[in-house]
Design a protein around this motif. Structure first.
Motif, PDB file in Angstrom:
ATOM      1  N   GLU A 254       4.926  -8.478  10.697  1.00  0.00           N
ATOM      2  CA  GLU A 254       4.434  -9.898  10.457  1.00  0.00           C
ATOM      3  C   GLU A 254       4.510 -10.104   9.287  1.00  0.00           C
ATOM      4  O   GLU A 254       4.068  -9.211   8.141  1.00  0.00           O
ATOM      5  CB  GLU A 254       3.096  -9.683  11.024  1.00  0.00           C
ATOM      6  CG  GLU A 254       2.153 -10.944  10.567  1.00  0.00           C
ATOM      7  CD  GLU A 254       0.716 -11.024  11.099  1.00  0.00           C
ATOM      8  OE1 GLU A 254      -0.101 -11.895  10.693  1.00  0.00           O
ATOM      9  OE2 GLU A 254       0.511 -10.017  11.771  1.00  0.00           O
ATOM     10  N   LEU A 255       4.982 -11.061   8.450  1.00  0.00           N
ATOM     11  CA  LEU A 255       5.163 -11.345   7.248  1.00  0.00           C
ATOM     12  C   LEU A 255       4.279 -12.445   6.732  1.00  0.00           C
ATOM     13  O   LEU A 255       4.104 -13.449   7.265  1.00  0.00           O
ATOM     14  CB  LEU A 255       6.578 -11.860   6.994  1.00  0.00           C
ATOM     15  CG  LEU A 255       7.085 -11.724   5.312  1.00  0.00           C
ATOM     16  CD1 LEU A 255       6.795 -10.316   4.677  1.00  0.00           C
ATOM     17  CD2 LEU A 255       8.366 -12.642   5.346  1.00  0.00           C
ATOM     18  N   THR A 256       3.237 -12.401   5.928  1.00  0.00           N
ATOM     19  CA  THR A 256       2.686 -13.475   5.081  1.00  0.00           C
ATOM     20  C   THR A 256       2.353 -13.285   3.801  1.00  0.00           C
ATOM     21  O   THR A 256       2.424 -12.264   3.024  1.00  0.00           O
ATOM     22  CB  THR A 256       1.011 -13.022   5.960  1.00  0.00           C
ATOM     23  OG1 THR A 256       0.220 -14.200   5.154  1.00  0.00           O
ATOM     24  CG2 THR A 256       0.446 -11.769   5.386  1.00  0.00           C
ATOM     25  N   ASP A 257       2.099 -14.366   3.338  1.00  0.00           N
ATOM     26  CA  ASP A 257       1.994 -14.527   1.756  1.00  0.00           C
ATOM     27  C   ASP A 257       0.328 -15.058   1.662  1.00  0.00           C
ATOM     28  O   ASP A 257       0.293 -15.694   0.526  1.00  0.00           O
ATOM     29  CB  ASP A 257       3.096 -15.492   1.087  1.00  0.00           C
ATOM     30  CG  ASP A 257       3.016 -17.012   1.633  1.00  0.00           C
ATOM     31  OD1 ASP A 257       2.272 -17.245   2.584  1.00  0.00           O
ATOM     32  OD2 ASP A 257       3.835 -17.662   1.132  1.00  0.00           O
ATOM     33  N   ALA A 258      -0.477 -15.064   2.536  1.00  0.00           N
ATOM     34  CA  ALA A 258      -1.728 -15.504   2.441  1.00  0.00           C
ATOM     35  C   ALA A 258      -2.384 -14.893   1.303  1.00  0.00           C
ATOM     36  O   ALA A 258      -2.341 -13.710   1.517  1.00  0.00           O
ATOM     37  CB  ALA A 258      -2.509 -15.368   3.771  1.00  0.00           C
ATOM     38  N   PRO A 259      -2.882 -15.633   0.404  1.00  0.00           N
ATOM     39  CA  PRO A 259      -3.470 -14.940  -0.952  1.00  0.00           C
ATOM     40  C   PRO A 259      -4.609 -14.030  -0.687  1.00  0.00           C
ATOM     41  O   PRO A 259      -4.669 -12.997  -1.158  1.00  0.00           O
ATOM     42  CB  PRO A 259      -3.861 -15.956  -1.703  1.00  0.00           C
ATOM     43  CG  PRO A 259      -3.148 -17.218  -1.431  1.00  0.00           C
ATOM     44  CD  PRO A 259      -2.767 -17.066   0.307  1.00  0.00           C
ATOM     45  N   GLU A 260      -5.327 -14.181   0.596  1.00  0.00           N
ATOM     46  CA  GLU A 260      -6.658 -13.479   0.937  1.00  0.00           C
ATOM     47  C   GLU A 260      -6.167 -12.050   1.617  1.00  0.00           C
ATOM     48  O   GLU A 260      -6.517 -11.198   1.294  1.00  0.00           O
ATOM     49  CB  GLU A 260      -7.592 -14.275   1.625  1.00  0.00           C
ATOM     50  CG  GLU A 260      -7.076 -14.455   3.141  1.00  0.00           C
ATOM     51  CD  GLU A 260      -6.234 -15.884   3.034  1.00  0.00           C
ATOM     52  OE1 GLU A 260      -5.895 -16.362   4.345  1.00  0.00           O
ATOM     53  OE2 GLU A 260      -5.924 -16.608   2.204  1.00  0.00           O
ATOM     54  N   VAL A 261      -4.795 -12.022   2.280  1.00  0.00           N
ATOM     55  CA  VAL A 261      -4.323 -10.869   2.971  1.00  0.00           C
ATOM     56  C   VAL A 261      -3.812 -10.114   1.760  1.00  0.00           C
ATOM     57  O   VAL A 261      -3.932  -8.668   1.863  1.00  0.00           O
ATOM     58  CB  VAL A 261      -3.288 -11.344   3.874  1.00  0.00           C
ATOM     59  CG1 VAL A 261      -2.972 -10.111   4.515  1.00  0.00           C
ATOM     60  CG2 VAL A 261      -4.073 -12.135   5.080  1.00  0.00           C
ATOM     61  N   ALA A 262      -3.066 -10.766   0.982  1.00  0.00           N
ATOM     62  CA  ALA A 262      -2.448  -9.980  -0.141  1.00  0.00           C
ATOM     63  C   ALA A 262      -3.500  -9.280  -1.122  1.00  0.00           C
ATOM     64  O   ALA A 262      -3.519  -8.157  -1.393  1.00  0.00           O
ATOM     65  CB  ALA A 262      -1.455 -10.675  -1.006  1.00  0.00           C
ATOM     66  N   LYS A 263      -4.682  -9.915  -1.171  1.00  0.00           N
ATOM     67  CA  LYS A 263      -5.685  -9.491  -2.152  1.00  0.00           C
ATOM     68  C   LYS A 263      -6.358  -8.237  -1.379  1.00  0.00           C
ATOM     69  O   LYS A 263      -6.672  -7.195  -2.094  1.00  0.00           O
ATOM     70  CB  LYS A 263      -6.683 -10.438  -2.414  1.00  0.00           C
ATOM     71  CG  LYS A 263      -7.738 -10.334  -3.362  1.00  0.00           C
ATOM     72  CD  LYS A 263      -8.812 -11.260  -3.669  1.00  0.00           C
ATOM     73  CE  LYS A 263     -10.106 -10.858  -4.483  1.00  0.00           C
ATOM     74  NZ  LYS A 263     -10.764 -11.974  -4.870  1.00  0.00           N
ATOM     75  N   LEU A 264      -6.718  -8.435  -0.340  1.00  0.00           N
ATOM     76  CA  LEU A 264      -7.293  -7.202   0.791  1.00  0.00           C
ATOM     77  C   LEU A 264      -6.365  -6.259   0.592  1.00  0.00           C
ATOM     78  O   LEU A 264      -6.849  -5.103   0.209  1.00  0.00           O
ATOM     79  CB  LEU A 264      -7.474  -7.839   1.998  1.00  0.00           C
ATOM     80  CG  LEU A 264      -7.790  -6.546   3.205  1.00  0.00           C
ATOM     81  CD1 LEU A 264      -9.184  -6.125   2.818  1.00  0.00           C
ATOM     82  CD2 LEU A 264      -7.912  -7.124   4.440  1.00  0.00           C
ATOM     83  N   CYS A 265      -5.097  -6.311   0.902  1.00  0.00           N
ATOM     84  CA  CYS A 265      -3.879  -5.272   1.004  1.00  0.00           C
ATOM     85  C   CYS A 265      -4.024  -4.607  -0.478  1.00  0.00           C
ATOM     86  O   CYS A 265      -4.027  -3.189  -0.498  1.00  0.00           O
ATOM     87  CB  CYS A 265      -2.843  -5.615   1.425  1.00  0.00           C
ATOM     88  SG  CYS A 265      -3.004  -6.049   3.156  1.00  0.00           S
ATOM     89  N   GLU A 266      -4.207  -5.494  -1.303  1.00  0.00           N
ATOM     90  CA  GLU A 266      -3.704  -4.783  -2.742  1.00  0.00           C
ATOM     91  C   GLU A 266      -4.915  -3.836  -3.143  1.00  0.00           C
ATOM     92  O   GLU A 266      -5.072  -2.781  -3.729  1.00  0.00           O
ATOM     93  CB  GLU A 266      -3.498  -5.725  -3.839  1.00  0.00           C
ATOM     94  CG  GLU A 266      -3.363  -5.128  -5.231  1.00  0.00           C
ATOM     95  CD  GLU A 266      -2.700  -6.362  -6.273  1.00  0.00           C
ATOM     96  OE1 GLU A 266      -1.939  -5.835  -6.981  1.00  0.00           O
ATOM     97  OE2 GLU A 266      -3.418  -7.202  -6.126  1.00  0.00           O
ATOM     98  N   SER A 267      -6.155  -4.525  -2.890  1.00  0.00           N
ATOM     99  CA  SER A 267      -7.577  -3.786  -2.890  1.00  0.00           C
ATOM    100  C   SER A 267      -7.728  -2.476  -2.391  1.00  0.00           C
ATOM    101  O   SER A 267      -8.002  -1.428  -2.885  1.00  0.00           O
ATOM    102  CB  SER A 267      -8.761  -4.628  -2.810  1.00  0.00           C
ATOM    103  OG  SER A 267      -9.966  -4.066  -2.928  1.00  0.00           O
TER     104      SER A 267
END
Length: 170
Positions: free
Chosen positions: A139-152
């Motif tokens: 699954e590919l997403t550029d949703a900012p909240e998902v990216a932020k969660l994953c980065e954190s």
């Protein structure tokens, strides 16, 4: 509808960072390389996974920081022992930085429910596996909240994890 880029395209288009969080104790036990390893056959990881090695080497050569963190149960599973054995000749040889974290040390970390790749802190490729660790879909997403969660989550694991050369399997 726009076409979803391939994993190879995502990696080739990456400019700064590609990070990967792995949280399962086994993946694709049907993999012929794993089967060969279990049978005691010698593997040359860079040769066996030449496309991967070439892809990552090209990225790291152009300055992309590629990091992989693995959360594993201890004592480790047979499959994790296999991953550990091929890490030097594949991941590290291609320029990745790899760290390991015992699952016992991850209890208080907020982690997403699935393994993922995060490209340039903004594009998340989520890996979905079945109960036996076989690939089902991505699954590919550029949703900012998902990216932020994953980065954190990745950074929290990375800070606690042990570099590959210092991680003890037992």
């Amino acid at each position: 509808m726009t076409r979803t880029p391939t994993f190879e395209e995502l990696f080739r288009d990456c400019q700064r960072t590609a990070v990967h969080l792995e949280m399962r104790d086994a993946y694709m036990k049907s993999d012929p390389a794993f089967i060969d390893w279990k049978a005691g056959q010698d593997l040359d990881p860079a040769e066996r996974w030449a496309d991967w090695h070439t892809l990552v080497t090209a990225a790291t050569s152009r300055g992309v920081e590629v990091r992989r963190a693995r959360i594993v149960s201890t004592p480790v599973s047979e499959y994790i022992r296999f991953e550990y054995d091929v890490t030097d000749g594949l991941n590290l040889a291609a320029g990745e930085d790899v760290r390991w974290l015992s699952r016992r040390s991850a209890t208080d970390l907020a982690l997403p429910g699935n393994d993922f790749w995060l490209f340039d802190s903004s594009l998340v490729l989520v890996n979905h596996f079945d109960g036996d660790g076989e690939n089902m879909e991505v699954e590919l997403t550029d949703a900012p909240e998902v990216a932020k969660l994953c980065e954190s989550a990745f950074e929290a694991v990375w800070q606690r994890a042990t570099p590959h050369a210092q991680f003890a399997l037992a």
